[in-house]
Write a protein that holds these residues in place. Structure first.
Motif, PDB file in Angstrom:
ATOM      1  N   PRO A 116     -10.797  -0.889  -3.239  1.00 41.95           N
ATOM      2  CA  PRO A 116     -10.349  -1.595  -2.012  1.00 41.95           C
ATOM      3  C   PRO A 116     -11.503  -2.117  -1.172  1.00 41.95           C
ATOM      4  O   PRO A 116     -12.642  -1.611  -1.242  1.00 41.95           O
ATOM      5  CB  PRO A 116      -9.600  -0.502  -1.257  1.00 41.95           C
TER       6      PRO A 116
ATOM      7  N   THR B  85      -7.203   1.555   5.238  1.00 43.31           N
ATOM      8  CA  THR B  85      -6.705   0.184   5.345  1.00 43.31           C
ATOM      9  C   THR B  85      -5.417   0.139   6.160  1.00 43.31           C
ATOM     10  O   THR B  85      -5.221  -0.743   7.001  1.00 43.31           O
ATOM     11  CB  THR B  85      -6.464  -0.406   3.948  1.00 43.31           C
TER      12      THR B  85
ATOM     13  N   ASP C 161      -7.122   3.432   0.908  1.00 48.40           N
ATOM     14  CA  ASP C 161      -5.836   2.831   1.300  1.00 48.40           C
ATOM     15  C   ASP C 161      -5.352   3.327   2.662  1.00 48.40           C
ATOM     16  O   ASP C 161      -4.787   2.562   3.444  1.00 48.40           O
ATOM     17  CB  ASP C 161      -4.773   3.137   0.247  1.00 48.40           C
TER      18      ASP C 161
ATOM     19  N   GLY D 128      -2.016   5.242  -5.183  1.00 43.95           N
ATOM     20  CA  GLY D 128      -2.862   4.765  -4.102  1.00 43.95           C
ATOM     21  C   GLY D 128      -4.327   4.863  -4.452  1.00 43.95           C
ATOM     22  O   GLY D 128      -4.736   5.700  -5.278  1.00 43.95           O
ATOM     23  N   GLN D 129      -5.141   4.014  -3.857  1.00 45.21           N
ATOM     24  CA  GLN D 129      -6.569   3.966  -4.129  1.00 45.21           C
ATOM     25  C   GLN D 129      -7.354   4.550  -2.956  1.00 45.21           C
ATOM     26  O   GLN D 129      -6.894   4.500  -1.809  1.00 45.21           O
ATOM     27  CB  GLN D 129      -7.017   2.522  -4.383  1.00 45.21           C
TER      28      GLN D 129
ATOM     29  N   LEU E 272       0.833  -1.206   0.000  1.00 47.77           N
ATOM     30  CA  LEU E 272       0.000   0.000   0.000  1.00 47.77           C
ATOM     31  C   LEU E 272       0.867   1.255   0.000  1.00 47.77           C
ATOM     32  O   LEU E 272       0.586   2.222  -0.731  1.00 47.77           O
ATOM     33  CB  LEU E 272      -0.923  -0.002   1.212  1.00 47.77           C
TER      34      LEU E 272
END
Length: 450
Positions: free
Chosen positions: A445, A393, A390, A386-387, A377
């Motif tokens: 994600p 997460t 993230d 990055g999504q 990540l």
């Protein structure tokens, strides 16, 4: 490597009254061998302990002095010693010195072993007498080749002088000491992983209980102490509890002195013996000299890579376990690192988590899988890929890998700097998140805990 004193480096000299660990150091940085060490009152504490004190007296003196472990955990040394069995029929016991100094930004034990090897040997000799252990091992980081050479020479000198081996100082007490170099694994800093490695096993932590004091090396009672911890013992025995306690600053709950340092882009990176309770600002400004010209202090860690990041406004915290806890992290090894304003926190954390992921023993799932996940990540965020979600997460991983969630303390230490970096520098992480419209639907994600 720099070594100074309680005051600015050019004004106050080290002395036995104020610097129990470092006053014997040579100005040229060479090792202090047996003749010079004894000329500087070396082994006087051991002679006192053997002639005038019983094992229980030594244990009680160390307990009353308030000596705590100097490896990072800070557990009271006398209490730990008191866990060893009292049964006199158990005649095989071991004393292990944890010299596997693998914590990034930490080099205090290396200095002691390279320059004052007899101080460690004397500390182990007195401790062995207190614990009734007949054999000791110095489990040494394999990369410390100079320390290994100096320790082995010092052991031979001590043997030839009758300070190790059979019937030490005519007391009838026997103690053998060996230097054992490890293969280079961070996890060996955990005492039960160290024991497994010493036995020739894979360096995995053991389940506790039973604790090493009951079942340690080869199933026998074992006590494991850090290098700096053991090096404090001779001064406590020689000069007494009240003197030792008087060394700490007012307000400190930890007694004595501590080897502290600062690395990074500071003007005078180094290592100093200072009283517990000195402020981080004194350490940073008066000893390390502040930041180099052209750089500003962005953040700092108080004691190795496994401690949380703090901000410049936290520099007024006192350097002892409780003082650093008040600002939200742990003192750790007491060797701080300055992060300058040119450093991207995402890149720094990616580098740290790669190290911790690589050094995981792989025994438990949260650590084995969670740390590499955090690296993936962070790499994506570092690259601007990055999504959305993230960061959440990553924070979820910080929680799932926190204290009490894993088999040992490796993962909690690994994610502590990550959680603090997101807390204080979240915009830098957010800058690496691609717009939601740029993320393919199947790549969205899954949030932990959803």
């Amino acid at each position: 490597m720099t070594l100074t004193s309680f005051g600015p480096a050019n004004r106050i000299q080290r002395s036995a009254e104020t610097h129990p660990l470092t006053w014997r150091l040579r100005d040229d940085g060479e090792a202090v061998w047996l003749d010079e060490y004894q000329a500087k009152n070396g082994y006087a504490a051991a002679r006192k302990a053997f002639a005038d004190m019983g094992p229980d007296d030594i244990v009680q003196t160390v307990k009353d002095a308030g000596l705590k472990g100097r490896g990072g955990a800070g557990f009271p040394t006398g209490v730990k010693w008191g866990l060893m069995p009292k049964d006199e029929s158990i005649n095989i016991r071991y004393l292990l010195c944890n010299a596997d100094e693998m914590e990034p930004n930490t080099w205090k034990d290396r200095m002691l072993m390279e320059q004052l090897p007899h101080l460690l040997i004397e500390g182990m000799l007195i401790s062995a007498r207190a614990l009734k252990t007949y054999r000791g091992y110095i489990f040494l980081r394999g990369e410390y080749t100079t320390a290994a050479k100096h320790l082995n020479r010092a052991v031979e000198e001590a043997k030839a002088a009758g300070l190790l081996g059979k019937n030490i100082l005519g007391s009838g007490f026997d103690f053998e000491l060996f230097v054992h170099t490890g293969a280079g694994r961070y996890i060996c800093g955990e005492e039960t992983a160290l024991i497994n490695s010493l036995e020739g096993r894979r360096a995995n932590p053991r389940s506790k209980p039973p604790f090493p004091a009951a079942v340690g090396v080869w199933g026998k009672p074992t006590c494991v102490n850090n290098v700096e911890t053991l090096c404090n013992v001779p001064a406590i025995i020689a000069d007494g509890v009240d003197w030792y306690k008087s060394l700490a600053r007012d307000g400190s709950e930890d007694m004595g002195t501590k080897l502290m340092g600062f690395s990074g882009k500071v003007k005078n990176p180094g290592l100093w013996e200072l009283p517990f309770g000195v402020t981080a600002r004194e350490l940073f400004e008066d000893y390390a000299g502040g930041m180099r010209d052209g750089y500003k202090l962005k953040a700092w860690q108080p004691g190795g890579a496994g401690t949380g990041f703090l901000l410049p406004e936290h520099l007024d915290a006192q350097m002892y376990a409780g003082g650093i806890a008040k600002v939200g992290t742990r003192m750790g090894t007491g060797l701080a690192m300055a992060v300058d304003d040119s450093v991207n926190m995402v890149s720094l954390l990616r580098n740290m988590e790669q190290f911790f992921a690589r050094e995981s023993c792989g025994f438990c799932t949260p650590c084995r899988d969670g740390l590499p996940w955090s690296v993936k990540l962070l790499m994506a965020i570092e690259q601007g890929k990055g999504q959305p979600g993230d960061i959440e997460t990553l924070l979820g991983l910080v929680g799932f890998l926190g204290p009490g969630k894993t088999f040992c303390a490796h993962a909690p230490g690994a994610v502590e700097p990550l959680g603090s970096a997101i807390k204080y520098f979240r915009p830098e992480f957010e800058a690496g998140i691609a717009p939601a419209s740029a993320v393919p639907p199947l790549a969205r994600p899954i949030t932990i805990g959803a």
